[in-house]
Design a protein around this motif. Structure first.
Motif, short mmCIF file in Angstrom:
data_model
loop_
_atom_site.label_atom_id
_atom_site.label_comp_id
_atom_site.label_asym_id
_atom_site.label_seq_id
_atom_site.Cartn_x
_atom_site.Cartn_y
_atom_site.Cartn_z
N TRP A 8 0.83 -1.20 0.00
CA TRP A 8 0.00 0.00 0.00
C TRP A 8 0.88 1.26 0.00
O TRP A 8 0.64 2.20 -0.74
N ASN A 9 1.90 1.22 0.83
CA ASN A 9 2.83 2.35 0.90
C ASN A 9 3.51 2.61 -0.44
O ASN A 9 3.64 3.75 -0.87
N LEU A 10 3.94 1.54 -1.09
CA LEU A 10 4.58 1.68 -2.39
C LEU A 10 3.65 2.37 -3.37
O LEU A 10 4.05 3.25 -4.11
N LYS A 11 2.40 1.92 -3.32
CA LYS A 11 1.45 2.38 -4.32
C LYS A 11 0.96 3.79 -4.04
O LYS A 11 0.90 4.63 -4.92
N HIS A 12 0.61 4.05 -2.78
CA HIS A 12 -0.05 5.31 -2.47
C HIS A 12 0.88 6.39 -1.98
O HIS A 12 0.77 7.54 -2.34
N LYS A 13 1.82 5.99 -1.14
CA LYS A 13 2.65 7.01 -0.54
C LYS A 13 3.74 7.46 -1.52
O LYS A 13 4.10 8.61 -1.58
#
Ligand code: GDP
Length: 459
Positions: free
Chosen positions: A323-328
């Motif tokens: 999720w971090n890779l994608k959104h942040k």
């Protein structure tokens, strides 16, 4: 630094006291010369190195301005810290002074430090776009590097001439156009990159511990003592720079930090770069910078998240990481991510399986008719936005190369397609055809007709 077999790409460092315009010059030089489409959003501004094509020579341009730490007043400490990191690795130094202010004692100090390095230096006077340049010229000579190359980074003056001088200088030093990955196309070249301590050596050693793996010398790669040939499920791979990682002990970690720019050379020679991340540390700006570099170089990219044995709730933590890779970070959505543990030897074999998949994506071709239909469909759905009063037009699309898959668009004006539209095209292409795990290259060619006016007979 003398060139050796494993030292193939010149590193060019921009050096000078603060405020002479190093970063402006850096930005001017890399502008439009790199495939910006692929840069990861939000990381462009703080990057300190870029892949720069100087004529047909690939080089790494470093902005030591971004490396300055400590107090700005303390020029000696500044330049020394630059010297330590940037200059130490440079093959050519662009020493920049301010052509409007003339020389200061700080310039003289910097010059003295640079002279001691015995590295080749090009002397550049930035901000040379003012009327008093005549008198200034004589003054600038006093520092002892001959006549300055006069440029203005802000006003784009003298930049083309500087690029020509750079090319001549590099050629005179013996640098040659970059030879891509070794020719043997039955072999997939892989390299491992990542920050110190993420577990590169441990991972490589775990890989060599795999039972099904056969270490075999591959013809054509023996030239390079640091490469290792292996076979896995009947497929041959060449692991670039891997011998070094296998041997390496912990003592050299500090040393590796300094030679991080050199490790980009491995990226140049590879088909697929594996970026190793430490699950606990997440992804850093530095990781994103190297990923951007990998993409600019047109390589395949896989993210290997190591130390997954330290996860307490596996699914949850993996999902959070993704999720971090994608959104942040708005990270490259097409790069496969695998979670491994070098320590527990989990998922290690997947690295080569995925490399194999990426390599077949890199070799894939899409035929002309198919691409023609694709082009009509996507431009119909979303017409290229107007630039001023003109609307860019795409006339045709073909795949001109594989490894990396390269697509040539013939357009009415190669420069007019907006960055966001280029990104749209790439996203649509990937949606339809995959190319998972590899960068793709887009070339926008201006139709001859538009450039020169209609030819007399044909077309
Ligand atoms: P390199 O600098 O990237 O080559 O990293 P090393 O392979 O030297 O590993 C750095 C540290 O991380 C060492 O202390 C390793 O024992 C540790 N390490 C490496 N892989 C793993 C792993 O999968 N799990 C855990 N828990 N520790 C690891």
């Amino acid at each position: 630094m003398p060139k050796t077999e494993d030292h193939q790409i010149p590193i060019i460092a921009i050096v000078g006291r603060p405020n002479v315009g190093k970063s402006s010059l850096f930005n001017r030089l890399i502008q439009k010369r790199v495939a910006i489409t692929s840069d990861i959003a939000g990381t462009t501004r703080d990057r300190i190195y870029y892949r720069l094509e100087v004529g047909d020579i690939t080089s790494i341009l470093v902005d030591t301005g971004g490396m300055e730490y400590g107090k700005k007043e303390n020029i000696e400490a500044d330049v020394q810290s630059q010297a330590r990191i940037g200059i130490a690795e440079a093959d050519l130094i662009l020493f920049v002074v301010d052509g409007s202010e003339g020389l200061t004692s700080n310039d003289y100090e910097a010059a003295q430090i640079l002279r001691k390095t015995h590295k080749p230096i090009l002397f550049i006077a930035n901000k040379s776009d003012h009327t008093g340049m005549e008198e200034q010229r004589h003054e600038l000579m006093k520092i002892g590097f001959g006549e300055a190359i006069e440029v203005s980074a802000i006003h784009k003056a003298g930049i083309d001439e500087l690029m020509i001088t750079l090319e001549k200088t590099l050629k005179k030093q013996g640098w040659k156009p970059q030879v891509a990955a070794p020719e043997n196309k039955n072999v997939t070249n892989i390299c491992f990159v990542g920050r110190p301590n993420v577990g590169k050596s441990s991972l490589v050693n775990a890989l060599f511990g795999e039972e099904k793996l056969i270490v075999s010398p591959i013809a054509g790669t023996t030239r390079d003592a640091v490469d290792v040939g292996i076979q896995w499920k009947g497929q041959e791979y060449n692991l670039i720079d891997t011998a070094g990682l296998r041997r390496r002990g912990k003592i050299e970690v500090g040393l590796e930090k300094l030679s991080s720019l050199r490790s980009l050379e491995a990226v140049e020679r590879t088909d697929i770069a594996c970026l190793i991340l430490d699950f606990k540390e997440g992804i850093s700006k530095q990781d994103m910078h190297i990923s951007s570099y990998i993409v600019e170089a047109g390589k395949g990219l896989m993210l290997i998240v190591n130390k997954s044995d330290l996860m307490k709730k596996r699914d949850e933590e993996e999902n959070r990481f993704l999720w971090n890779l994608k959104h942040k970070f708005d990270f490259l959505p097409w790069a496969p991510v695998i979670f491994v543990s070098a320590l527990k030897k989990t998922n290690i074999e997947k690295i080569l399986d995925i490399a194999n998949q990426i390599q077949s994506e890199r070799s894939k071709t899409i035929d002309l008719d198919e691409l023609d239909g694709f082009m009509r469909e996507v431009t119909y759905r979303h017409i290229p936005p107007k630039v001023g009063i003109n609307r860019p037009k795409i006339y045709s699309l073909e795949q001109s190369k594989v490894n990396p898959p390269t697509f040539t668009f013939v357009v009415n004006d190669g420069k007019s397609l907006h960055f966001s539209y280029r990104r749209y095209l790439e996203n649509e292409l990937r949606k339809k055809y995959g190319f998972t795990g590899t960068s793709v290259k887009f070339i926008f060619k201006t139709k001859e007709y538009e450039k020169k006016g209609p030819p007399r007979k044909q077309k």
